[in-house]
Design an enzyme around this catalytic site. Structure first.
Site, PDB file in Angstrom:
ATOM      1  N   GLY A  34       0.860  -1.182   0.000  1.00  0.00           N
ATOM      2  CA  GLY A  34       0.000   0.000   0.000  1.00  0.00           C
ATOM      3  C   GLY A  34       0.894   1.228   0.000  1.00  0.00           C
ATOM      4  CE1 TYR A  68      -4.923   6.638  -1.799  1.00  0.00           C
ATOM      5  CE2 TYR A  68      -3.285   4.971  -2.278  1.00  0.00           C
ATOM      6  CZ  TYR A  68      -4.565   5.315  -1.906  1.00  0.00           C
ATOM      7  OH  TYR A  68      -5.485   4.317  -1.644  1.00  0.00           O
ATOM      8  N   PRO A 231      -5.142  -3.991   5.955  1.00  0.00           N
ATOM      9  CG  PRO A 231      -3.389  -5.072   4.812  1.00  0.00           C
ATOM     10  CD  PRO A 231      -4.213  -3.804   4.811  1.00  0.00           C
ATOM     11  CB  ILE A 290       8.949  -2.634   3.699  1.00  0.00           C
ATOM     12  CG1 ILE A 290       8.269  -1.266   3.713  1.00  0.00           C
ATOM     13  CG2 ILE A 290       8.982  -3.213   2.282  1.00  0.00           C
ATOM     14  CD1 ILE A 290       9.019  -0.189   2.930  1.00  0.00           C
TER      15      ILE A 290
HETATM   16  P1  NAP Z   1      -2.559  -0.788   6.972  1.00  0.00           P
HETATM   17  O1  NAP Z   1      -1.734  -1.244   5.851  1.00  0.00           O
HETATM   18  O2  NAP Z   1      -3.457  -1.748   7.648  1.00  0.00           O
HETATM   19  O3  NAP Z   1      -1.673  -0.142   8.109  1.00  0.00           O
HETATM   20  C1  NAP Z   1      -0.706   0.828   7.853  1.00  0.00           C
HETATM   21  C2  NAP Z   1      -0.171   1.306   9.195  1.00  0.00           C
HETATM   22  O4  NAP Z   1       0.427   0.231   9.910  1.00  0.00           O
HETATM   23  C3  NAP Z   1       0.879   2.365   9.021  1.00  0.00           C
HETATM   24  O5  NAP Z   1       0.753   3.281  10.087  1.00  0.00           O
HETATM   25  C4  NAP Z   1       2.193   1.581   9.157  1.00  0.00           C
HETATM   26  O6  NAP Z   1       3.216   2.407   9.646  1.00  0.00           O
HETATM   27  C5  NAP Z   1       1.812   0.515  10.154  1.00  0.00           C
HETATM   28  N1  NAP Z   1       2.526  -0.763   9.977  1.00  0.00           N
HETATM   29  C6  NAP Z   1       2.905  -1.346   8.822  1.00  0.00           C
HETATM   30  N2  NAP Z   1       3.505  -2.530   9.061  1.00  0.00           N
HETATM   31  C7  NAP Z   1       3.489  -2.703  10.391  1.00  0.00           C
HETATM   32  C8  NAP Z   1       3.971  -3.719  11.237  1.00  0.00           C
HETATM   33  N3  NAP Z   1       4.582  -4.810  10.741  1.00  0.00           N
HETATM   34  N4  NAP Z   1       3.818  -3.564  12.581  1.00  0.00           N
HETATM   35  C9  NAP Z   1       3.206  -2.454  13.086  1.00  0.00           C
HETATM   36  N5  NAP Z   1       2.739  -1.458  12.336  1.00  0.00           N
HETATM   37  C10 NAP Z   1       2.863  -1.575  10.985  1.00  0.00           C
HETATM   38  O7  NAP Z   1      -3.495   0.445   6.569  1.00  0.00           O
HETATM   39  P2  NAP Z   1      -3.795   1.386   5.336  1.00  0.00           P
HETATM   40  O8  NAP Z   1      -2.602   2.187   4.974  1.00  0.00           O
HETATM   41  O9  NAP Z   1      -5.041   2.062   5.706  1.00  0.00           O
HETATM   42  O10 NAP Z   1      -4.135   0.394   4.136  1.00  0.00           O
HETATM   43  C11 NAP Z   1      -3.156  -0.134   3.262  1.00  0.00           C
HETATM   44  C12 NAP Z   1      -3.304   0.418   1.848  1.00  0.00           C
HETATM   45  O11 NAP Z   1      -4.611   0.178   1.356  1.00  0.00           O
HETATM   46  C13 NAP Z   1      -3.154   1.942   1.733  1.00  0.00           C
HETATM   47  O12 NAP Z   1      -1.814   2.368   1.785  1.00  0.00           O
HETATM   48  C14 NAP Z   1      -3.801   2.164   0.386  1.00  0.00           C
HETATM   49  O13 NAP Z   1      -2.911   1.794  -0.648  1.00  0.00           O
HETATM   50  C15 NAP Z   1      -4.986   1.200   0.462  1.00  0.00           C
HETATM   51  N6  NAP Z   1      -6.264   1.805   0.940  1.00  0.00           N
HETATM   52  C16 NAP Z   1      -7.299   1.943   0.065  1.00  0.00           C
HETATM   53  C17 NAP Z   1      -8.490   2.481   0.478  1.00  0.00           C
HETATM   54  C18 NAP Z   1      -9.641   2.601  -0.492  1.00  0.00           C
HETATM   55  O14 NAP Z   1     -10.620   3.312  -0.197  1.00  0.00           O
HETATM   56  N7  NAP Z   1      -9.604   1.922  -1.616  1.00  0.00           N
HETATM   57  C19 NAP Z   1      -8.665   2.909   1.806  1.00  0.00           C
HETATM   58  C20 NAP Z   1      -7.610   2.747   2.690  1.00  0.00           C
HETATM   59  C21 NAP Z   1      -6.410   2.191   2.254  1.00  0.00           C
HETATM   60  P3  NAP Z   1       4.686   2.481   8.970  1.00  0.00           P
HETATM   61  O15 NAP Z   1       4.528   3.040   7.599  1.00  0.00           O
HETATM   62  O16 NAP Z   1       5.417   3.418   9.883  1.00  0.00           O
HETATM   63  O17 NAP Z   1       5.250   1.106   8.990  1.00  0.00           O
END
Ligand code: NAP
Length: 336
Positions: A34, A68, A231, A290
């Protein structure tokens, strides 16, 4: 039946070979990076460095969007890794998104062309309608009236879809999908008279606290892959995240299953979705995370563990999309 097939298939996936079929004959890597990071706090160049690292680690899918504000960096990173010989264009799967100010059919192709120009790529692998709701077209991505209220716009999702079909026919995207669509909205497209290309995927929130059992089953029956966003349970950013839902990665069940396999709660959460055939797109802009988030192909959860994790479902969304809640197409008023 289908559910068993996707579960069996997911057990055979490896770090090197982890794509699953789409209904149009293309394939999608079951994990992608993401790329949404708050543009106000993310230093310039971060997305570029992270995408390059992710390609070295083994990620082959990248989930991005024009809104984004870092799509140029993602494209640059992909091109640099192609130029240095690490990957070929055909090894990479990029998903771009049609923003809500571009729903009118005549704006669809120009919007996709803008993404391609930003990425400096000839095609995207998947282009999806980001939301079933529209904003007023114009220069502003988030148009507001004098009173600070968002200016919604009518949308004819079938007409928008037909414009997307033309983009696939023109070779600008390999596959077509949607995001944040509920069952009714998916059926609107699936039952559209003269449908030429079916949606191959629906990108929605999906994780152990929001497992989407009904939508997942409906999508399985209709050969639509669920791409699970957030996720890991998102960031805890109060400006758009529902903080009433407790932090997913602190869940005791995830922690204890992780201990058994020497894995972190995040790896367990990602593996859970992968084993159900749900594509995951965890976002991280941290090199260690990552790398760790990709290490999900060297263990598998037992049926009992999968059931236990399914039982964690709270039916609460982290991402409620509240700025849209008065729009007639707001998807989350329906059951699923
Ligand atoms: P996510 O992937 O569930 O969580 C991201 C958060 O978790 C960030 O703060 C990240 O911080 C942290 N993180 C990552 N790996 C980790 C780990 N191993 N341990 C602890 N914390 C961790 O949430 P999201 O960004 O909402 O969703 C992922 C992607 O989905 C987005 O980037 C986007 O591409 C897409 N998305 C789409 C929509 C839509 O409407 N279609 C909506 C929301 C999201 P760090 O970066 O500091 O690691």
């Amino acid at each position: 039946m289908l559910s068993h097939q996707s579960e069996k298939m997911s057990l055979m996936l490896t770090a090197k070979n982890h794509s699953i079929p789409l209904s149009d004959g293309n394939r999608i890597p079951i994990i992608g990076l993401g790329t949404y990071g708050d543009p106000r706090t993310t230093p310039k160049g971060t997305a570029r460095e992270c995408v390059k690292l992710a390609i070295d680690v083994g990620y082959r899918q990248f989930d991005g969007a024009l809104v984004y504000f870092n799509e140029h960096e993602v494209g640059q990173a992909i091109r640099e890794k192609i130029t240095d010989g690490t990957v070929r264009r055909e090894d990479i799967f990029y998903c771009g998104k049609l923003w809500s100010t571009f729903h009118p059919p005549e704006l669809v192709r120009p919007a996709l062309e803008r993404t391609l120009k930003t990425l400096q790529l000839d095609y995207v692998d998947l282009y999806i309608i980001e939301l079933p709701m529209a904003f007023k077209p114009g220069d502003k991505f988030y148009p507001k009236d004098k009173n600070g209220k968002y200016i919604y716009h009518e949308t004819d999702l079938c007409a928008t879809w037909e414009a997307l079909e033309a983009c696939k026919d023109a070779g600008l995207t390999k596959s077509l999908g949607v995001s944040n669509f509920n069952r009714r909205q998916l059926e609107l497209i699936l039952n559209k008279p003269g449908l030429k290309h079916r949606p191959v995927s629906n990108q929605v929130e999906c994780h152990p606290y929001f497992t989407q059992p009904k939508l997942l089953e409906f999508c399985r029956q209709n050969d639509i892959v669920i791409v699970g966003y957030s996720p890991l349970g998102t960031s805890r950013d109060a400006s758009w995240v529902n903080l009433k839902c407790p932090p997913l990665l602190e869940d005791e069940v995830l922690v204890s299953i992780g201990k058994k396999y020497n894995k972190s709660p995040s790896q367990v959460a990602l593996r859970f979705n992968v084993q159900r055939g749900v594509v995951v797109i965890p976002k991280s802009f941290n090199p260690q995370r990552i790398t760790k988030n990709f290490q999900i192909f060297d263990f598998s959860l037992t049926d009992d563990e999968m059931k236990l994790m399914e039982g964690l479902n709270k039916n609460i969304r982290f991402v409620e999309l509240l700025m849209w809640s008065d729009h007639p197409e707001y998807p989350f008023h329906d059951d699923y």
